[in-house]
Design a protein around this motif. Structure first.
Motif, PDB file in Angstrom:
ATOM      1  N   LYS A  92      -8.712  11.890 -16.867  1.00 25.19           N
ATOM      2  CA  LYS A  92      -9.218  12.171 -18.205  1.00 25.19           C
ATOM      3  C   LYS A  92     -10.205  13.343 -18.185  1.00 25.19           C
ATOM      4  O   LYS A  92     -11.051  13.450 -17.295  1.00 25.19           O
ATOM      5  CB  LYS A  92      -9.913  10.937 -18.776  1.00 25.19           C
ATOM      6  N   THR A  93     -10.081  14.202 -19.195  1.00 27.29           N
ATOM      7  CA  THR A  93     -10.927  15.386 -19.324  1.00 27.29           C
ATOM      8  C   THR A  93     -11.681  15.330 -20.649  1.00 27.29           C
ATOM      9  O   THR A  93     -11.110  14.953 -21.674  1.00 27.29           O
ATOM     10  CB  THR A  93     -10.077  16.669 -19.285  1.00 27.29           C
ATOM     11  N   LEU A  94     -12.943  15.713 -20.639  1.00 24.29           N
ATOM     12  CA  LEU A  94     -13.701  15.751 -21.889  1.00 24.29           C
ATOM     13  C   LEU A  94     -13.177  16.867 -22.787  1.00 24.29           C
ATOM     14  O   LEU A  94     -13.076  18.015 -22.373  1.00 24.29           O
ATOM     15  CB  LEU A  94     -15.186  15.977 -21.615  1.00 24.29           C
ATOM     16  N   THR A  95     -12.828  16.491 -24.028  1.00 25.08           N
ATOM     17  CA  THR A  95     -12.328  17.465 -24.994  1.00 25.08           C
ATOM     18  C   THR A  95     -13.184  17.487 -26.266  1.00 25.08           C
ATOM     19  O   THR A  95     -12.839  18.155 -27.240  1.00 25.08           O
ATOM     20  CB  THR A  95     -10.866  17.150 -25.358  1.00 25.08           C
ATOM     21  N   ALA A  96     -14.284  16.754 -26.256  1.00 23.07           N
ATOM     22  CA  ALA A  96     -15.252  16.756 -27.353  1.00 23.07           C
ATOM     23  C   ALA A  96     -16.565  16.255 -26.780  1.00 23.07           C
ATOM     24  O   ALA A  96     -16.621  15.766 -25.647  1.00 23.07           O
ATOM     25  CB  ALA A  96     -14.778  15.875 -28.505  1.00 23.07           C
ATOM     26  N   ASN A  97     -17.636  16.382 -27.564  1.00 22.68           N
ATOM     27  CA  ASN A  97     -18.938  15.899 -27.099  1.00 22.68           C
ATOM     28  C   ASN A  97     -19.659  15.136 -28.205  1.00 22.68           C
ATOM     29  O   ASN A  97     -19.142  14.996 -29.321  1.00 22.68           O
ATOM     30  CB  ASN A  97     -19.786  17.056 -26.565  1.00 22.68           C
ATOM     31  N   VAL A  98     -20.839  14.655 -27.898  1.00 21.99           N
ATOM     32  CA  VAL A  98     -21.578  13.819 -28.847  1.00 21.99           C
ATOM     33  C   VAL A  98     -21.939  14.599 -30.102  1.00 21.99           C
ATOM     34  O   VAL A  98     -21.869  14.070 -31.218  1.00 21.99           O
ATOM     35  CB  VAL A  98     -22.837  13.236 -28.169  1.00 21.99           C
ATOM     36  N   GLU A  99     -22.301  15.856 -29.955  1.00 25.22           N
ATOM     37  CA  GLU A  99     -22.633  16.651 -31.139  1.00 25.22           C
ATOM     38  C   GLU A  99     -21.420  16.826 -32.044  1.00 25.22           C
ATOM     39  O   GLU A  99     -21.555  16.804 -33.286  1.00 25.22           O
ATOM     40  CB  GLU A  99     -23.191  18.013 -30.716  1.00 25.22           C
ATOM     41  N   ASP A 100     -20.230  16.987 -31.481  1.00 26.08           N
ATOM     42  CA  ASP A 100     -19.016  17.048 -32.303  1.00 26.08           C
ATOM     43  C   ASP A 100     -18.884  15.776 -33.134  1.00 26.08           C
ATOM     44  O   ASP A 100     -18.521  15.826 -34.316  1.00 26.08           O
ATOM     45  CB  ASP A 100     -17.775  17.188 -31.415  1.00 26.08           C
ATOM     46  N   ALA A 101     -19.152  14.630 -32.496  1.00 26.84           N
ATOM     47  CA  ALA A 101     -19.026  13.344 -33.186  1.00 26.84           C
ATOM     48  C   ALA A 101     -19.993  13.250 -34.360  1.00 26.84           C
ATOM     49  O   ALA A 101     -19.629  12.809 -35.450  1.00 26.84           O
ATOM     50  CB  ALA A 101     -19.279  12.203 -32.202  1.00 26.84           C
ATOM     51  N   ILE A 102     -21.213  13.679 -34.144  1.00 24.57           N
ATOM     52  CA  ILE A 102     -22.217  13.624 -35.211  1.00 24.57           C
ATOM     53  C   ILE A 102     -21.815  14.540 -36.362  1.00 24.57           C
ATOM     54  O   ILE A 102     -21.908  14.174 -37.539  1.00 24.57           O
ATOM     55  CB  ILE A 102     -23.598  14.010 -34.652  1.00 24.57           C
ATOM     56  N   LYS A 103     -21.322  15.738 -36.036  1.00 24.62           N
ATOM     57  CA  LYS A 103     -20.906  16.681 -37.075  1.00 24.62           C
ATOM     58  C   LYS A 103     -19.750  16.128 -37.907  1.00 24.62           C
ATOM     59  O   LYS A 103     -19.614  16.446 -39.085  1.00 24.62           O
ATOM     60  CB  LYS A 103     -20.501  18.011 -36.440  1.00 24.62           C
ATOM     61  N   MET A 104     -18.897  15.306 -37.276  1.00 26.27           N
ATOM     62  CA  MET A 104     -17.727  14.770 -37.974  1.00 26.27           C
ATOM     63  C   MET A 104     -18.028  13.445 -38.664  1.00 26.27           C
ATOM     64  O   MET A 104     -17.122  12.824 -39.234  1.00 26.27           O
ATOM     65  CB  MET A 104     -16.557  14.619 -37.004  1.00 26.27           C
ATOM     66  N   GLY A 105     -19.275  13.000 -38.634  1.00 22.42           N
ATOM     67  CA  GLY A 105     -19.654  11.783 -39.347  1.00 22.42           C
ATOM     68  C   GLY A 105     -19.364  10.505 -38.602  1.00 22.42           C
ATOM     69  O   GLY A 105     -19.372   9.422 -39.198  1.00 22.42           O
ATOM     70  N   ALA A 106     -19.136  10.590 -37.289  1.00 24.52           N
ATOM     71  CA  ALA A 106     -18.815   9.385 -36.517  1.00 24.52           C
ATOM     72  C   ALA A 106     -20.043   8.509 -36.334  1.00 24.52           C
ATOM     73  O   ALA A 106     -21.179   8.986 -36.291  1.00 24.52           O
ATOM     74  CB  ALA A 106     -18.232   9.772 -35.164  1.00 24.52           C
ATOM     75  N   ASP A 107     -19.792   7.212 -36.185  1.00 20.24           N
ATOM     76  CA  ASP A 107     -20.857   6.238 -35.943  1.00 20.24           C
ATOM     77  C   ASP A 107     -21.031   5.953 -34.464  1.00 20.24           C
ATOM     78  O   ASP A 107     -22.035   5.360 -34.059  1.00 20.24           O
ATOM     79  CB  ASP A 107     -20.530   4.928 -36.665  1.00 20.24           C
ATOM     80  N   GLY A 108     -20.051   6.330 -33.647  1.00 18.93           N
ATOM     81  CA  GLY A 108     -20.116   6.090 -32.211  1.00 18.93           C
ATOM     82  C   GLY A 108     -19.176   7.020 -31.489  1.00 18.93           C
ATOM     83  O   GLY A 108     -18.382   7.742 -32.097  1.00 18.93           O
ATOM     84  N   VAL A 109     -19.268   7.011 -30.156  1.00 22.76           N
ATOM     85  CA  VAL A 109     -18.370   7.794 -29.319  1.00 22.76           C
ATOM     86  C   VAL A 109     -17.775   6.883 -28.253  1.00 22.76           C
ATOM     87  O   VAL A 109     -18.303   5.817 -27.953  1.00 22.76           O
ATOM     88  CB  VAL A 109     -19.100   8.985 -28.643  1.00 22.76           C
TER      89      VAL A 109
END
Length: 265
Positions: A92-109
């Motif tokens: 598995k390779t990282l293709t996003a990060n925590v800041e991406d999640a926050i920008k997209m309105g996610a509640d968790g990662v």
């Protein structure tokens, strides 16, 4: 726990029961647009109306699954990827990060780590970085950890699953997702060795609805805090009713017979 992380966790888990039903929809990257996930907005609406607590997926889920109406539910952005077309699908390779999640309105990662794979060291390094970022930003981290590699003869062996769960906790996961070991006694030992909520994975699509509901029922009795299941939900003929049945088992202590009655089978 960081107040931001506490608030976001309450968007993913039922406040009254401390349990949750998460429907992962990250399969488009690994295996493509399989049945059940062609129209993402439709299936998100189905599981939301059935009572799911959250959905999980890559960036495309936030874009293609956003409904602008209907019952609300939590969003977990999945940060790691691989495809079944790769010669190393377990890497598995990282293709996003925590800041991406926050920008997209996610509640968790969430991240996925396969212990025993030749690329384990890199995946564990990524896990550590994501855990640090999640803590700094106050966003819950769910870790899906499986035993998959040349030294592992049985990925469902209780000692392997317990090791996977413990690695997830030790490295900073707030919620852990592991396979069900197949019986209540052995899974209870997995739960005992951790201090955060443990969810069961769905694994391959089961032969019958009753078989699936029985697995969930037994896992909850053994101490699981819920489930994170994809194919067995979104490929079911009536996903909304199935999620309602699962909600009865997870949040209300229903029997398998009561759940089957809800599904109508």
């Amino acid at each position: 726990m960081h107040i931001g992380k506490s608030i976001r966790t309450e968007r993913l888990m039922n406040r009254n029961t401390g349990k949750c039903i998460i429907v992962p929809m990250d399969h488009g990257v690994s295996v493509g647009p399989i049945p059940g996930l062609v129209d993402m907005r439709k299936i998100v609406n189905e599981v939301a109306e059935g009572g799911a607590d959250a959905v999980l997926g890559h960036k495309g889920l936030a874009r293609c699954g956003h409904r602008r109406g209907g019952r609300d539910l939590g969003l977990i952005l999945h940060l790691s990827s691989s495809t079944d077309l790769s010669p190393e699908p377990n890497a598995k390779t990282l293709t996003a990060n925590v800041e991406d999640a926050i920008k997209m309105g996610a509640d968790g990662v969430s991240i996925h780590v396969n212990l025993g794979d030749p690329t384990e060291a890199k995946m564990l390094g990524d896990f550590g970085q994501v855990a640090r970022d999640a803590e700094n930003w106050g966003i819950p981290l769910m870790a899906m950890v499986y035993g998959r590699g040349p030294k592992i003869k049985n990925s469902l062996a209780p000692e392997v699953v317990a090791h996977c769960a413990r690695v997830a906790v030790e490295l900073g996961a707030d919620i852990v997702k592991v396979p069900y070991t197949g019986d209540m006694d052995s899974f209870a030992h997995v739960v005992e060795a951790t201090c955060v909520p443990i969810l069961i994975a769905g694994g391959p699509k089961t032969d019958t609805t009753r078989e699936f509901l029985q697995m969930v029922h037994d896992a909850i009795k053994a101490g699981a805090a819920g489930l994170s299941v994809g194919r067995n939900i979104f490929q079911h003929p009536t996903p909304r009713l199935l999620v309602s049945a699962l909600s009865g088992i997870v949040h209300a202590g229903w029997s398998v017979d009561q759940a089957m009655a809800m599904v109508g089978e």
